[in-house]
Design a protein around this motif. Structure first.
Motif, PDB file in Angstrom:
ATOM      1  N   LEU A 212       0.820  -1.214   0.000  1.00  0.00           N
ATOM      2  CA  LEU A 212       0.000   0.000   0.000  1.00  0.00           C
ATOM      3  C   LEU A 212       0.853   1.263   0.000  1.00  0.00           C
ATOM      4  O   LEU A 212       0.501   2.261  -0.636  1.00  0.00           O
ATOM      5  N   SER A 213       1.982   1.195   0.684  1.00  0.00           N
ATOM      6  CA  SER A 213       2.868   2.362   0.697  1.00  0.00           C
ATOM      7  C   SER A 213       3.445   2.629  -0.684  1.00  0.00           C
ATOM      8  O   SER A 213       3.515   3.783  -1.141  1.00  0.00           O
ATOM      9  N   ILE A 214       3.832   1.596  -1.390  1.00  0.00           N
ATOM     10  CA  ILE A 214       4.383   1.756  -2.741  1.00  0.00           C
ATOM     11  C   ILE A 214       3.325   2.300  -3.683  1.00  0.00           C
ATOM     12  O   ILE A 214       3.590   3.180  -4.529  1.00  0.00           O
ATOM     13  N   GLN A 215       2.088   1.796  -3.545  1.00  0.00           N
ATOM     14  CA  GLN A 215       1.022   2.293  -4.408  1.00  0.00           C
ATOM     15  C   GLN A 215       0.725   3.773  -4.151  1.00  0.00           C
ATOM     16  O   GLN A 215       0.516   4.552  -5.103  1.00  0.00           O
ATOM     17  N   ALA A 216       0.730   4.189  -2.892  1.00  0.00           N
ATOM     18  CA  ALA A 216       0.463   5.602  -2.576  1.00  0.00           C
ATOM     19  C   ALA A 216       1.576   6.495  -3.101  1.00  0.00           C
ATOM     20  O   ALA A 216       1.315   7.580  -3.683  1.00  0.00           O
ATOM     21  N   LEU A 217       2.834   6.074  -2.925  1.00  0.00           N
ATOM     22  CA  LEU A 217       3.960   6.869  -3.421  1.00  0.00           C
ATOM     23  C   LEU A 217       3.946   6.950  -4.950  1.00  0.00           C
ATOM     24  O   LEU A 217       4.246   8.010  -5.538  1.00  0.00           O
ATOM     25  N   ALA A 218       3.593   5.883  -5.612  1.00  0.00           N
ATOM     26  CA  ALA A 218       3.572   5.875  -7.080  1.00  0.00           C
ATOM     27  C   ALA A 218       2.474   6.797  -7.601  1.00  0.00           C
ATOM     28  O   ALA A 218       2.670   7.537  -8.601  1.00  0.00           O
ATOM     29  N   GLU A 220       1.182   9.452  -6.063  1.00  0.00           N
ATOM     30  CA  GLU A 220       1.575  10.839  -5.800  1.00  0.00           C
ATOM     31  C   GLU A 220       2.656  11.292  -6.774  1.00  0.00           C
ATOM     32  O   GLU A 220       2.641  12.428  -7.253  1.00  0.00           O
ATOM     33  N   LYS A 221       3.590  10.439  -7.079  1.00  0.00           N
ATOM     34  CA  LYS A 221       4.661  10.783  -8.017  1.00  0.00           C
ATOM     35  C   LYS A 221       4.093  10.995  -9.422  1.00  0.00           C
ATOM     36  O   LYS A 221       4.526  11.902 -10.170  1.00  0.00           O
ATOM     37  N   ALA A 222       3.121  10.169  -9.794  1.00  0.00           N
ATOM     38  CA  ALA A 222       2.518  10.339 -11.119  1.00  0.00           C
ATOM     39  C   ALA A 222       1.789  11.674 -11.228  1.00  0.00           C
ATOM     40  O   ALA A 222       1.841  12.346 -12.279  1.00  0.00           O
ATOM     41  N   LEU A 223       1.145  12.099 -10.154  1.00  0.00           N
ATOM     42  CA  LEU A 223       0.453  13.390 -10.170  1.00  0.00           C
ATOM     43  C   LEU A 223       1.449  14.542 -10.278  1.00  0.00           C
ATOM     44  O   LEU A 223       1.244  15.491 -11.051  1.00  0.00           O
ATOM     45  N   LYS A 224       2.551  14.479  -9.561  1.00  0.00           N
ATOM     46  CA  LYS A 224       3.565  15.532  -9.610  1.00  0.00           C
ATOM     47  C   LYS A 224       4.216  15.585 -10.985  1.00  0.00           C
ATOM     48  O   LYS A 224       4.469  16.679 -11.533  1.00  0.00           O
ATOM     49  N   ASP A 225       4.501  14.436 -11.543  1.00  0.00           N
ATOM     50  CA  ASP A 225       5.112  14.410 -12.866  1.00  0.00           C
ATOM     51  C   ASP A 225       4.157  14.994 -13.924  1.00  0.00           C
ATOM     52  O   ASP A 225       4.588  15.695 -14.859  1.00  0.00           O
ATOM     53  N   TYR A 226       2.908  14.728 -13.804  1.00  0.00           N
ATOM     54  CA  TYR A 226       1.951  15.260 -14.778  1.00  0.00           C
ATOM     55  C   TYR A 226       1.843  16.769 -14.655  1.00  0.00           C
ATOM     56  O   TYR A 226       1.796  17.486 -15.678  1.00  0.00           O
ATOM     57  N   ASP A 227       1.830  17.288 -13.422  1.00  0.00           N
ATOM     58  CA  ASP A 227       1.764  18.743 -13.252  1.00  0.00           C
ATOM     59  C   ASP A 227       3.016  19.430 -13.797  1.00  0.00           C
ATOM     60  O   ASP A 227       2.940  20.507 -14.391  1.00  0.00           O
ATOM     61  N   ARG A 228       4.176  18.821 -13.619  1.00  0.00           N
ATOM     62  CA  ARG A 228       5.414  19.425 -14.078  1.00  0.00           C
ATOM     63  C   ARG A 228       5.518  19.384 -15.599  1.00  0.00           C
ATOM     64  O   ARG A 228       6.045  20.322 -16.230  1.00  0.00           O
ATOM     65  N   ALA A 246      -5.270  12.700  -9.461  1.00  0.00           N
ATOM     66  CA  ALA A 246      -5.394  13.175  -8.084  1.00  0.00           C
ATOM     67  C   ALA A 246      -6.307  12.269  -7.273  1.00  0.00           C
ATOM     68  O   ALA A 246      -6.042  11.960  -6.097  1.00  0.00           O
ATOM     69  N   ALA A 247      -7.376  11.784  -7.901  1.00  0.00           N
ATOM     70  CA  ALA A 247      -8.281  10.866  -7.188  1.00  0.00           C
ATOM     71  C   ALA A 247      -7.577   9.546  -6.882  1.00  0.00           C
ATOM     72  O   ALA A 247      -7.740   8.964  -5.804  1.00  0.00           O
ATOM     73  N   GLY A 248      -6.757   9.060  -7.838  1.00  0.00           N
ATOM     74  CA  GLY A 248      -6.012   7.825  -7.585  1.00  0.00           C
ATOM     75  C   GLY A 248      -5.015   7.985  -6.461  1.00  0.00           C
ATOM     76  O   GLY A 248      -4.837   7.087  -5.618  1.00  0.00           O
ATOM     77  N   ALA A 249      -4.299   9.116  -6.427  1.00  0.00           N
ATOM     78  CA  ALA A 249      -3.333   9.357  -5.357  1.00  0.00           C
ATOM     79  C   ALA A 249      -4.020   9.463  -4.000  1.00  0.00           C
ATOM     80  O   ALA A 249      -3.540   8.948  -2.990  1.00  0.00           O
TER      81      ALA A 249
END
Length: 369
Positions: A212-218, A220-228, A246-249
């Protein structure tokens, strides 16, 4: 002066209280009879004692020694039990678990005792029953089950006084093997209690938490990468994609937080739920320095006493047979050279002499003239 008669102060033995009556005295004749009996049968008693000692020494030489390893377990509970009957019930229940078939099977499988000759001997009756078809044939698959019975005979457990301490022992021909098996029994029992007390599997909990921790980090990282990467693009075109990321994160983060909350609640419930039994090894098993059986002093002592009693019994039978033979000879008529003596009439018996008649008068002879 007032005089007292000595006979008035005499207290008869029959009139004395039972606690003040003297015991029966042993007469000198009885002592002499016992000494005479010992003197007559001294050789027989000595012979039976030496025979008993010989048999005992032969047994001690040929007998296989047995070594007993000992260990102590502390059966503890988080709830203080005031009632002694409840404490006794708890400890006896733990003793039953120690001697259970599940613990024996686990130890047999761990140490490979199914192939040990020590746990395959003494099963002649089982072999006969298998030959007659009364039981299943012994195979590699069920060999461990056939080893459970001799294993349970060698294992014993008892409570030490009114405490939570339990002493476990195991008998084996090899002292090192006895200690090894007993330590394995204690280890399997403690592991069994720990597994029973835990409500969650530790490995599964750790793996699920990491997942679950890996899924949450992944997420959040996908959301940040998309915004950048989409700063120069039109915000209206990427609104749907960003909302979806954002909903997935958020969902992954909530799942991780909820699992941690449930895990902490479960641990708190385990700590507050009575009773949870815990066991610890107080004294581990060490290879015994000496054999527990056979005990030479006891065996030799029994042999000497048994030989002495046998000699006394033989002497008593011999004296009894001599008395019967002597009484039979006195009761039966004597016979010599094939002639039977018959009682003689009183008139001609040797011991009855003719007595001079009281009326007989002496005759005086006188010469003529």
């Amino acid at each position: 002066m007032l005089q007292t008669n000595g006979t008035d102060n005499w207290v008869s033995r029959d009139n004395m209280p039972p606690e003040f009556r003297p015991g029966p005295a042993v007469s000198l004749a009885e002592v002499l009879a016992v000494l005479a009996f010992i003197r007559r049968n001294l050789f027989t008693m000595s012979l039976t004692c030496f025979a008993g000692l010989g048999i005992a020494i032969l047994y001690l030489v040929t007998a296989v020694p047995t070594f007993t390893a000992k260990a102590q377990l502390l059966v503890n509970t988080k709830v203080t039990l005031v009632d002694s009957a409840a404490v006794s019930t708890v400890v006896e229940s733990q003793i039953a678990i120690i001697k259970s078939e599940s613990i024996a099977s686990a130890v047999i499988e761990k140490l490979g005792l199914a192939q040990d000759p020590e746990f395959a001997t003494g099963q002649v009756s089982g072999m006969i029953s298998r030959l007659l078809g009364w039981s299943k044939p012994k195979t590699e698959a069920n060999a461990a089950r056939y080893a459970v019975e001799p294993f349970e005979r060698k294992l014993s457990a008892k409570r030490i006084g009114p405490t939570y301490l339990v002493e476990i022992t195991f008998d084996s021909r090899n002292p090192d093997r006895a200690a090894q098996i007993l330590n394995a029994v204690a280890e399997k029992y403690i592991t069994h209690q720990m597994d029973k007390a835990s409500l969650q599997d530790e490995k599964w909990v750790t793996d699920r938490l990491n997942e679950l921790s890996i899924q949450a980090l992944a997420a959040e990282k996908a959301l940040k990468d998309y915004d950048r990467n989409n700063k120069t693009k039109d915000a209206a075109d990427s609104a749907d994609t960003r909302d979806r990321l954002a909903a997935g994160a958020e969902s992954a983060k909530n799942a991780y937080d909820n699992f941690r909350h449930v895990l902490r609640k479960t641990e708190a419930t385990q700590q507050q739920s009575p009773p949870v039994f815990e066991a610890s090894l107080v004294t581990g098993a060490s290879p015994p320095l000496g054999a527990s059986s056979p005990k030479p002093r006891i065996v030799l002592g029994i042999a000497i006493v048994g030989g002495l009693l046998l000699g006394i019994a033989i002497g008593m039978l011999r004296d009894l047979s001599d008395r019967i033979r002597t009484s039979g000879q006195k009761a039966c008529p004597s016979a010599e050279d094939g002639r039977i003596e018959r009682p003689l009439p009183d008139g001609i018996r040797p011991d009855h002499q003719f007595e001079p008649s009281a009326k007989a008068k002496p005759v005086r002879l006188t010469g003529s003239g």
